[in-house]
Write an enzyme that holds these catalytic residues in place. Structure first.
Site, PDB file in Angstrom:
ATOM      1  N   HIS A 271      92.312 116.103  74.098  1.00 59.27           N
ATOM      2  CA  HIS A 271      92.369 115.306  75.234  1.00 59.27           C
ATOM      3  C   HIS A 271      93.100 114.039  74.830  1.00 59.27           C
ATOM      4  CE1 HIS A 271      90.799 113.797  79.177  1.00 59.27           C
ATOM      5  NE2 HIS A 271      90.881 112.453  78.458  1.00 59.27           N
ATOM      6  N   GLU A 272      92.536 113.444  73.678  1.00 58.67           N
ATOM      7  CA  GLU A 272      93.125 112.146  73.479  1.00 58.67           C
ATOM      8  C   GLU A 272      94.392 112.283  72.948  1.00 58.67           C
ATOM      9  OE1 GLU A 272      91.719 109.479  74.512  1.00 58.67           O
ATOM     10  OE2 GLU A 272      89.640 110.788  74.947  1.00 58.67           O
ATOM     11  N   HIS A 275      96.713 111.939  75.738  1.00 61.99           N
ATOM     12  CA  HIS A 275      97.244 110.830  76.291  1.00 61.99           C
ATOM     13  C   HIS A 275      98.215 110.035  75.280  1.00 61.99           C
ATOM     14  CE1 HIS A 275      94.100 109.760  79.486  1.00 61.99           C
ATOM     15  NE2 HIS A 275      93.058 110.258  78.763  1.00 61.99           N
ATOM     16  N   GLU A 301      95.457 110.571  83.076  1.00 67.54           N
ATOM     17  CA  GLU A 301      94.559 111.646  82.910  1.00 67.54           C
ATOM     18  C   GLU A 301      95.319 113.146  83.204  1.00 67.54           C
ATOM     19  OE1 GLU A 301      92.092 110.236  81.602  1.00 67.54           O
ATOM     20  OE2 GLU A 301      90.656 112.106  81.656  1.00 67.54           O
TER      21      GLU A 301
END
Ligand code: ZN
Length: 507
Positions: A271-272, A275, A301
């Protein structure tokens, strides 16, 4: 010839504005670096002393951004012709920042800053004591400031909650979000009931165990690199809650955490990394300017969730990678097949805590917060009624009811920080991601690329349509330019129903 043109350029308004903004941006970068440091490496007792430095830096930043000089230059820039799309975006962002900072009386702003600094502590204590009443008076004051500030900024009859929403996601008003969340409620609440009543049993016991931290770290670094995070321009560290910080497109910092549940760090880091890949993909001409970050909270997001869910929770993704996991954790996963592992990491379990939610129930957690925020800002809902309403809505949408406010209304820090209008972006991001996936599948064999480990092809599409533009275009514009359609939430509902309908054999 080139020299002459540049000399001429230095005289115009944008040429004069640029060095001011560069100074402001340097201060902003220093502030971000302190925030990162506070969360990761700084010793516990540093806080009070660092806060002084941060205070001085942010005052200097405000001085530059609200100075007479800037006001005049911005005015002149608006008349200027021949600017590039990037330059116009930088001027627009500077103007918005100026308007935001200048419309609040300095004394009120300082009082509010103090209140918010204090409220994080009050909130943390109330949460620990499971006592909402200890936090309610502070929350009331924050809401009243927020409404007042939004009132200063509202243009021609604009609703206060719309002013707040606009800070996080341009073009997503109450009207637009009512449609979006209305659709989610109508489609996903009954669908979730069917899923939870399904006879299909998914085991996930093996995800919790003695997963050695060293091995988890090795896996996290491997996965971040595998999905495309560039360690020459980024680092991975640890913090209580995973997050991403970017200084510019050559310095992006991720954190994760290592827990007893191995999938927690696996999907946090993917997830990170999503980003991070977004920030690393911002065009060089934009970086270190006001337009040099991701377009919005929701668009950010969308990228993290695209990597986490559409890529990372896809069975095809694990085909080339799963053996590595088994090698790292032979005792825990040696006898677990890839198919069973992938089912486990997609298990649906309606729970009380948003940050631990699965992909299907996630947006329903956000729905609860959206409805309550709207009532707080637009309908003067009494703060004291929040815990009961919160619990009722959880019971209605997710089928679970918190036993105390710590696992209910007090779980998120956002309201204590004065962030109203932030939550909807979390759900919008997932919906943007689903629309992008639907678009990509028209022109490529998405699963086949995952199976072959050719993630670069997917990254290129995202870079070309989304990442490189930074803040030049807002999220709706980016979606339109990429997919040829305005925001269309149906793709998100269809994506979820297809995926979880097949996993749980329901329709
Ligand atoms: Zn995120």
């Amino acid at each position: 010839m080139k020299q002459e043109k540049r000399a001429e350029r230095n005289q115009d308004a944008y040429g004069l504005l640029k060095p001011c903004l560069e100074r402001a941006s340097a201060l902003q970068t220093a502030l971000i670096l302190f925030e990162w440091d506070n969360e990761t490496l700084a010793p516990r007792e540093a806080g009070k002393y660092t806060a002084k430095v941060q205070g001085a830096l942010s005052e200097a930043y405000q001085e530059i951004m609200t100075g007479k000089n800037i006001e005049k230059l911005l005015e002149q820039c608006r008349q200027e012709t021949g600017l590039s799309e990037a330059e116009r975006a930088i001027i627009r962002e500077a103007q918005e920042e100026y308007d935001r900072l200048v419309c609040i009386p300095p004394k009120e702003y300082r009082d509010y800053q103090e209140l918010v600094a204090e409220s994080a502590r009050v909130w943390a204590e109330a949460k620990e004591q499971q006592d909402f009443h200890a936090f309610a008076p502070t929350l009331k004051r924050i809401i009243s400031y927020q409404k007042k500030f939004a009132g200063y900024r509202a243009k021609d009859g604009q609703r206060l909650y719309d002013v707040m929403l606009d800070d996080f996601e341009k073009g997503f008003t109450i009207k637009k979000l009512d449609e979006f969340f209305g659709l989610l409620k109508q489609e996903l609440v009954p669908f979730l009931k069917k899923v939870t009543q399904s006879q299909v049993e998914i085991r996930d016991d093996f995800l919790t165990g003695d997963y050695p931290e060293e091995k988890q770290r090795e896996l996290a670094e491997f996965l971040a690199e595998y999905v495309g995070f560039d360690f020459k321009r980024g680092v991975l560290s640890e913090s209580a809650h995973p997050f991403t910080t970017n200084l510019h497109n050559h310095d992006v910092r991720l954190t994760t955490h290592y827990k007893k549940r191995v999938d927690s760090s696996v999907f946090s880091v993917i997830h990170e990394a999503g980003h991070g890949i977004y920030e690393l993909g911002v065009a060089d001409e934009l970086t270190q300017t006001l337009a040099g970050q991701g377009a919005s909270m929701g668009m950010h997001e969308s990228q993290s969730r695209f990597f986490e869910n559409m890529i990372g929770r896809n069975e095809a993704f694990w085909e080339p990678v799963y053996e590595k996991l088994q090698e790292l954790f032979p005792e825990e996963l040696g006898k677990i097949s890839r198919e069973i592992f992938v089912k486990a990491v997609n298990k649906v379990q309606p729970g009380l805590i948003r940050t631990e939610a699965d992909e299907l129930t996630y947006s329903l957690h956000v729905l609860v917060r959206y409805e309550l925020e709207k009532m707080l800002i637009e309908e003067s809902l009494d703060v004291e009624e929040l815990p009961k309403l919160w619990a009722d809505k959880y019971e209605e949408y997710l089928g679970v009811r918190p036993k105390n406010p710590a696992e209910g209304v007090l779980q998120d820090i956002h309201w204590a920080q004065g962030s109203f209008g932030y939550f909807p972006s979390y759900a919008l991001g997932s919906a943007f991601a689903a629309q992008m996936l639907q678009f990509m599948k028209k022109s490529m064999d998405f699963e086949e690329l995952l199976r072959k480990g050719e993630l670069e092809v997917i990254r290129q599409v995202l870079r070309r349509h989304i990442h490189r533009f930074g803040k030049i275009r807002d999220s709706r514009q980016l979606l339109r330019d990429m997919t040829g359609e305005d925001f269309e939430p149906r793709y998100y509902v269809e994506y979820l129903k297809e995926k979880y309908g097949s996993l749980y054999q329901v329709r």
